[in-house]
Design a protein around this motif. Structure first.
Motif, PDB file in Angstrom:
ATOM      1  N   ILE A 281       0.837  -1.196   0.000  1.00 14.88           N
ATOM      2  CA  ILE A 281       0.000   0.000   0.000  1.00 14.88           C
ATOM      3  C   ILE A 281       0.878   1.254   0.000  1.00 14.88           C
ATOM      4  O   ILE A 281       2.029   1.223   0.421  1.00 14.88           O
ATOM      5  CB  ILE A 281      -0.951   0.031   1.213  1.00 14.88           C
ATOM      6  CG1 ILE A 281      -0.148   0.235   2.517  1.00 14.88           C
ATOM      7  CG2 ILE A 281      -1.794  -1.217   1.287  1.00 14.88           C
ATOM      8  CD1 ILE A 281      -1.019   0.556   3.708  1.00 14.88           C
ATOM      9  N   THR A 282       0.329   2.353  -0.458  1.00 13.00           N
ATOM     10  CA  THR A 282       1.048   3.630  -0.453  1.00 13.00           C
ATOM     11  C   THR A 282       0.271   4.714   0.294  1.00 13.00           C
ATOM     12  O   THR A 282       0.732   5.839   0.413  1.00 13.00           O
ATOM     13  CB  THR A 282       1.301   4.114  -1.897  1.00 13.00           C
ATOM     14  OG1 THR A 282       0.048   4.204  -2.582  1.00 13.00           O
ATOM     15  CG2 THR A 282       2.222   3.151  -2.637  1.00 13.00           C
ATOM     16  N   THR A 283      -0.907   4.365   0.811  1.00 14.62           N
ATOM     17  CA  THR A 283      -1.714   5.320   1.569  1.00 14.62           C
ATOM     18  C   THR A 283      -1.277   5.348   3.036  1.00 14.62           C
ATOM     19  O   THR A 283      -0.454   4.532   3.470  1.00 14.62           O
ATOM     20  CB  THR A 283      -3.195   4.934   1.495  1.00 14.62           C
ATOM     21  OG1 THR A 283      -3.350   3.589   1.980  1.00 14.62           O
ATOM     22  CG2 THR A 283      -3.709   5.015   0.075  1.00 14.62           C
ATOM     23  N   ARG A 284      -1.818   6.306   3.813  1.00 15.03           N
ATOM     24  CA  ARG A 284      -1.565   6.352   5.248  1.00 15.03           C
ATOM     25  C   ARG A 284      -2.016   5.032   5.870  1.00 15.03           C
ATOM     26  O   ARG A 284      -3.187   4.652   5.746  1.00 15.03           O
ATOM     27  CB  ARG A 284      -2.318   7.519   5.879  1.00 15.03           C
ATOM     28  CG  ARG A 284      -2.231   7.589   7.395  1.00 15.03           C
ATOM     29  CD  ARG A 284      -2.955   8.824   7.925  1.00 15.03           C
ATOM     30  NE  ARG A 284      -2.998   8.818   9.363  1.00 15.03           N
ATOM     31  CZ  ARG A 284      -4.073   8.511  10.096  1.00 15.03           C
ATOM     32  NH1 ARG A 284      -5.216   8.183   9.487  1.00 15.03           N
ATOM     33  NH2 ARG A 284      -4.030   8.533  11.405  1.00 15.03           N
ATOM     34  N   PRO A 285      -1.138   4.298   6.534  1.00 19.44           N
ATOM     35  CA  PRO A 285      -1.487   2.961   7.018  1.00 19.44           C
ATOM     36  C   PRO A 285      -2.734   2.905   7.894  1.00 19.44           C
ATOM     37  O   PRO A 285      -3.549   1.986   7.760  1.00 19.44           O
ATOM     38  CB  PRO A 285      -0.239   2.551   7.807  1.00 19.44           C
ATOM     39  CG  PRO A 285       0.875   3.305   7.162  1.00 19.44           C
ATOM     40  CD  PRO A 285       0.282   4.615   6.766  1.00 19.44           C
ATOM     41  N   ALA A 286      -2.925   3.877   8.789  1.00 23.55           N
ATOM     42  CA  ALA A 286      -4.039   3.818   9.732  1.00 23.55           C
ATOM     43  C   ALA A 286      -5.390   4.017   9.064  1.00 23.55           C
ATOM     44  O   ALA A 286      -6.430   3.728   9.670  1.00 23.55           O
ATOM     45  CB  ALA A 286      -3.843   4.850  10.839  1.00 23.55           C
ATOM     46  N   GLU A 287      -5.405   4.511   7.835  1.00 26.86           N
ATOM     47  CA  GLU A 287      -6.680   4.746   7.143  1.00 26.86           C
ATOM     48  C   GLU A 287      -7.471   3.463   6.932  1.00 26.86           C
ATOM     49  O   GLU A 287      -8.697   3.485   6.838  1.00 26.86           O
ATOM     50  CB  GLU A 287      -6.433   5.425   5.795  1.00 26.86           C
ATOM     51  CG  GLU A 287      -6.014   6.887   5.906  1.00 26.86           C
ATOM     52  CD  GLU A 287      -5.778   7.519   4.554  1.00 26.86           C
ATOM     53  OE1 GLU A 287      -6.022   6.835   3.534  1.00 26.86           O
ATOM     54  OE2 GLU A 287      -5.332   8.682   4.509  1.00 26.86           O
ATOM     55  N   SER A 288      -6.766   2.350   6.875  1.00 26.82           N
ATOM     56  CA  SER A 288      -7.431   1.070   6.606  1.00 26.82           C
ATOM     57  C   SER A 288      -7.804   0.314   7.879  1.00 26.82           C
ATOM     58  O   SER A 288      -8.300  -0.811   7.808  1.00 26.82           O
ATOM     59  CB  SER A 288      -6.518   0.192   5.743  1.00 26.82           C
ATOM     60  OG  SER A 288      -5.299  -0.081   6.425  1.00 26.82           O
ATOM     61  N   ILE A 289      -7.575   0.926   9.050  1.00 30.97           N
ATOM     62  CA  ILE A 289      -7.856   0.241  10.315  1.00 30.97           C
ATOM     63  C   ILE A 289      -9.200   0.703  10.863  1.00 30.97           C
ATOM     64  O   ILE A 289      -9.417   1.895  11.097  1.00 30.97           O
ATOM     65  CB  ILE A 289      -6.756   0.508  11.360  1.00 30.97           C
ATOM     66  CG1 ILE A 289      -5.372   0.194  10.771  1.00 30.97           C
ATOM     67  CG2 ILE A 289      -6.998  -0.326  12.607  1.00 30.97           C
ATOM     68  CD1 ILE A 289      -4.227   0.522  11.707  1.00 30.97           C
ATOM     69  N   ALA A 290     -10.105  -0.239  11.079  1.00 35.02           N
ATOM     70  CA  ALA A 290     -11.441   0.090  11.572  1.00 35.02           C
ATOM     71  C   ALA A 290     -11.386   0.518  13.036  1.00 35.02           C
ATOM     72  O   ALA A 290     -10.516   0.076  13.796  1.00 35.02           O
ATOM     73  CB  ALA A 290     -12.355  -1.125  11.427  1.00 35.02           C
ATOM     74  N   PRO A 291     -12.309   1.383  13.467  1.00 35.72           N
ATOM     75  CA  PRO A 291     -12.366   1.792  14.879  1.00 35.72           C
ATOM     76  C   PRO A 291     -12.520   0.579  15.802  1.00 35.72           C
ATOM     77  O   PRO A 291     -13.142  -0.419  15.424  1.00 35.72           O
ATOM     78  CB  PRO A 291     -13.605   2.695  14.929  1.00 35.72           C
ATOM     79  CG  PRO A 291     -13.778   3.194  13.529  1.00 35.72           C
ATOM     80  CD  PRO A 291     -13.336   2.064  12.653  1.00 35.72           C
ATOM     81  N   GLU A 292     -11.962   0.665  17.004  1.00 40.18           N
ATOM     82  CA  GLU A 292     -11.986  -0.477  17.916  1.00 40.18           C
ATOM     83  C   GLU A 292     -12.540  -0.142  19.306  1.00 40.18           C
ATOM     84  O   GLU A 292     -12.709  -1.031  20.125  1.00 40.18           O
ATOM     85  CB  GLU A 292     -10.570  -1.051  18.077  1.00 40.18           C
ATOM     86  CG  GLU A 292     -10.013  -1.687  16.821  1.00 40.18           C
ATOM     87  CD  GLU A 292      -8.590  -2.221  17.018  1.00 40.18           C
ATOM     88  OE1 GLU A 292      -8.130  -2.291  18.181  1.00 40.18           O
ATOM     89  OE2 GLU A 292      -7.950  -2.564  16.011  1.00 40.18           O
ATOM     90  N   TRP A 293     -12.808   1.152  19.577  1.00 44.29           N
ATOM     91  CA  TRP A 293     -13.185   1.521  20.934  1.00 44.29           C
ATOM     92  C   TRP A 293     -14.474   0.818  21.391  1.00 44.29           C
ATOM     93  O   TRP A 293     -14.511   0.208  22.460  1.00 44.29           O
ATOM     94  CB  TRP A 293     -13.344   3.035  21.064  1.00 44.29           C
ATOM     95  CG  TRP A 293     -13.835   3.420  22.435  1.00 44.29           C
ATOM     96  CD1 TRP A 293     -15.113   3.723  22.807  1.00 44.29           C
ATOM     97  CD2 TRP A 293     -13.052   3.488  23.622  1.00 44.29           C
ATOM     98  NE1 TRP A 293     -15.176   3.973  24.153  1.00 44.29           N
ATOM     99  CE2 TRP A 293     -13.923   3.841  24.679  1.00 44.29           C
ATOM    100  CE3 TRP A 293     -11.694   3.288  23.894  1.00 44.29           C
ATOM    101  CZ2 TRP A 293     -13.479   4.003  25.991  1.00 44.29           C
ATOM    102  CZ3 TRP A 293     -11.252   3.461  25.204  1.00 44.29           C
ATOM    103  CH2 TRP A 293     -12.138   3.805  26.234  1.00 44.29           C
TER     104      TRP A 293
END
Length: 638
Positions: A394-406
């Motif tokens: 990937i070349t995008t910001r890594p955290a953009e693909s991480i779903a919320p977890e709270w």
């Protein structure tokens, strides 16, 4: 005037004793430390959060609160790994924001925020959140030396840190490899180009640190990191007393009271004695080879600990050499958490397996996929092909693909603690380290101690350890016993699996013990009577009583499989913890399919099917600690 940040409460003991100092050993001296006039006390973050929960059985949030209650005047500082927070992976944005807010609420004044790859995309949210919470931010350059790292690149990154909102630029030389002239040139350039205060952090590993600090002062550095002398030198920071004394009467005079600092030193000298059994000489000495392998102090102490756990300390030099090679293959990432663990653990795997990249950790694969950020240099094409095949990173910001977890973490903690409204801090502990936090709540008895010991103070009247009146807790499903051992008036929970011969090995207070167990009832009964006799065992490479060297009784080897009657046994190549099981009984699998995830040396490793077939037996559960070469699954050929 140059100001001092004291690191003994965090990096000092992280570098020398693998972060094992307990909160009770800190509390008695805090009011005195508050009188010195330090710029800040670095006392939280880094590995402290994980170690408090995993090994010390302490609530890291409570440590922060107790220190804050005693330190009224001096700023409290923590080390934050950007999007990794205090863990070893990227966390979603909602967890990052909540963690920083709660850290500030509980007493943190200064956040030193860094990213292992110097990727601003992994830092921007953390910096902005800390500033919004009213804290001071040290935007941090992870310093390293490689063909792709130049002063120009460091200056460009520092500009990004300034634009993001940083108050101070910190040079984090985690390996102790910056030379005096390099420090002078970089600090001089930062002061001219960035026009923000500069803070220098380094280690004594190479032996150059005091000279580095002198030229840093001449270049205009504003802040220096030091560690009180009992936890200074070696792979730690330059000693506070020495730096304060050396700068006294110069234009860089710290203005600190050396008499009070000496009193503080006396306290930590006594503390150091308690931990001498886990203070390895390798961590204390000057090692010029650091200029080649660039392994940082905290990583060295953990590397030693990992190799001891694998009974392979004789592979230490090989592991250091391999570290430099793995780093090159991965595009020269700076060796700081989590990349230090990613590179170092992969190097250990390569050495122990006897073949490079025979087993590739999940974290290395994710790094190559771009999930940790942008690698500084190109990744070796052959390694990339072996790790992820034809997959495109990937070349995008890594955290953009991480779903919320709270929300999910909140509901899970409610169920675990049977509490309709658990604290935000508990939810964060679970979100960061799910298995470790759960184990902490379920079994809050410390599994090891950091008190130094001798043969005299570990013996009972049988010459060994005693489980006293505490019956073992037996898991009727796994036939595993939890012994509650009493040692030095403290209790330790030790999980063991009795063998057919009645012998087993356990580690208590950092030392291995040979244990003989006799049952008057069957394993699986609720409370069988048990007699335990434990004696110190000679570790690999340590002298036996008869003077002969003891070789490791558990050599590490690649994953082995044995085929019996068309059934293939799936074993593990090293001790670890099962953190995820990907298949069920009767599932059909193909060679190379992931069967389960084994956490070893803080890294997650995918154990794959060695053949096609059907899962015919699973002899493990999530959370089980398993031994080297243990058979955990069987596959019946189709």
């Amino acid at each position: 005037m140059v100001k001092i940040t004291e690191t003994v409460l965090r990096d000092g003991h992280q570098s020398l004793i693998a972060t094992r100092m307990t909160t009770p050993d800190m509390l008695p001296i805090l009011e005195k430390m508050d009188q010195v006039g330090f710029f800040s006390l670095e006392m939280w973050g880094g590995a402290t959060f994980d170690v408090c929960l995993r090994y010390l059985k302490e609530d890291p949030w409570e440590r922060l609160r107790q220190i804050r209650a005693r330190v009224k005047s001096t700023k409290l500082q923590m080390l934050l790994r950007g999007q990794n927070l205090v863990g070893y992976r990227h966390y979603p944005d909602d967890i990052v924001v909540k963690f920083i807010q709660k850290s500030r609420d509980n007493g943190i004044d200064i956040f030193r925020i860094f990213d292992a790859l110097n990727d601003i995309r992994n830092l921007d949210l953390s910096i902005k959140t800390a500033k919004k919470a009213g804290a001071m931010v040290e935007g941090t350059i992870s310093y390293t030396v490689s063909p792709v790292h130049t002063i120009g690149k460091f200056i460009s990154f520092a500009l990004e840190l300034k634009e993001s909102g940083s108050d101070i630029i910190c040079i984090k030389d985690m390996s102790g490899i910056i030379t005096p002239t390099a420090a002078y040139d970089l600090i001089n350039a930062l002061k001219k180009e960035i026009k923000l205060p500069v803070h220098l952090h380094t280690h004594c590993t190479s032996g150059m640190a005091p000279m580095v600090y002198l030229l840093a002062c001449e270049a205009g550095v504003d802040y220096l990191d030091t560690a009180i002398s009992p936890f200074g030198w070696g792979t730690s920071q330059p000693p506070t007393e020495s730096i304060v004394g050396a700068l006294k009467g110069t234009p860089f005079d710290t203005g600190l009271n050396l008499d009070i600092i000496v009193e503080i030193s006396e306290h930590f000298q006594k503390v150091r004695e308690k931990y001498k059994s886990i203070l390895d000489p390798i961590s204390e000495r000057v090692d010029p080879k650091i200029l080649v392998h660039q392994t940082p102090g905290g990583m060295i102490s953990n590397l030693i600990s990992q190799l001891k756990e694998q009974k392979a300390l004789d592979k230490y030099d090989d592991a250091l050499k391999e570290t430099a090679l793995v780093r090159k293959d991965l595009g020269y990432p700076p060796l700081v958490t989590p990349t230090s663990q990613i590179v170092g653990t992969q190097a250990v795997f390569n050495v122990l397996m006897g073949e490079r990249y025979k087993m590739i950790s999940k974290e290395v694969k994710d790094y190559i996929r771009g999930l940790y950020g942008r690698s500084p240099g190109p990744i070796d094409e052959e390694l990339q092909k072996k790790a992820i095949g034809n997959e495109t990173p990937i070349t995008t910001r890594p955290a953009e693909s991480i779903a919320p977890e709270w929300d999910k973490s909140l509901e899970t903690v409610k169920a675990l603690k049977q509490n309709d409204q658990p604290s935000d801090e508990d939810v964060l502990s679970y979100a960061l380290f799910p298995l470790v936090a759960k184990e902490f709540w379920v079994n809050p008895v410390r599994e090891d101690s950091n008190k130094g010991n001798t043969d005299e103070n570990v013996k009972d009247n049988k010459g060994g350890l005693s489980n006293g009146a505490n019956p073992p807790q037996i898991d009727k499903y796994s036939s595993k016993a939890t012994l509650v051992l009493e040692l030095n008036d403290k209790k330790y929970s030790v999980k063991v699996t009795p063998s057919s011969s009645g012998s087993l090995k356990v580690d208590v207070e950092g030392r291995p013990y040979d244990v003989k167990v006799s049952y008057s009832g069957k394993v699986g009964l609720k409370k069988p009577a048990m007699d335990v006799e434990a004696k110190p065992a000679a570790a690999s490479g340590e002298p036996r009583p008869d003077g002969r060297e003891v070789k490791s009784t558990q050599p590490i080897a690649p994953v082995q499989t044995a085929i019996e009657g068309g059934v293939t046994n799936v074993t593990v190549p090293m001790p670890g913890k099962v953190v995820n099981i990907k298949v069920n009984l009767s599932d059909k699998v193909k060679r190379g399919d992931v069967l389960f995830i084994l956490e070893a040396m803080k890294m997650q490793n995918e154990i794959c099917a060695p053949c096609d077939g059907v899962i015919s037996e699973i002899t493990m559960q999530v959370g089980d600690n398993v031994d080297n070469q243990a058979t955990l699954m069987k596959i019946k050929g189709m």
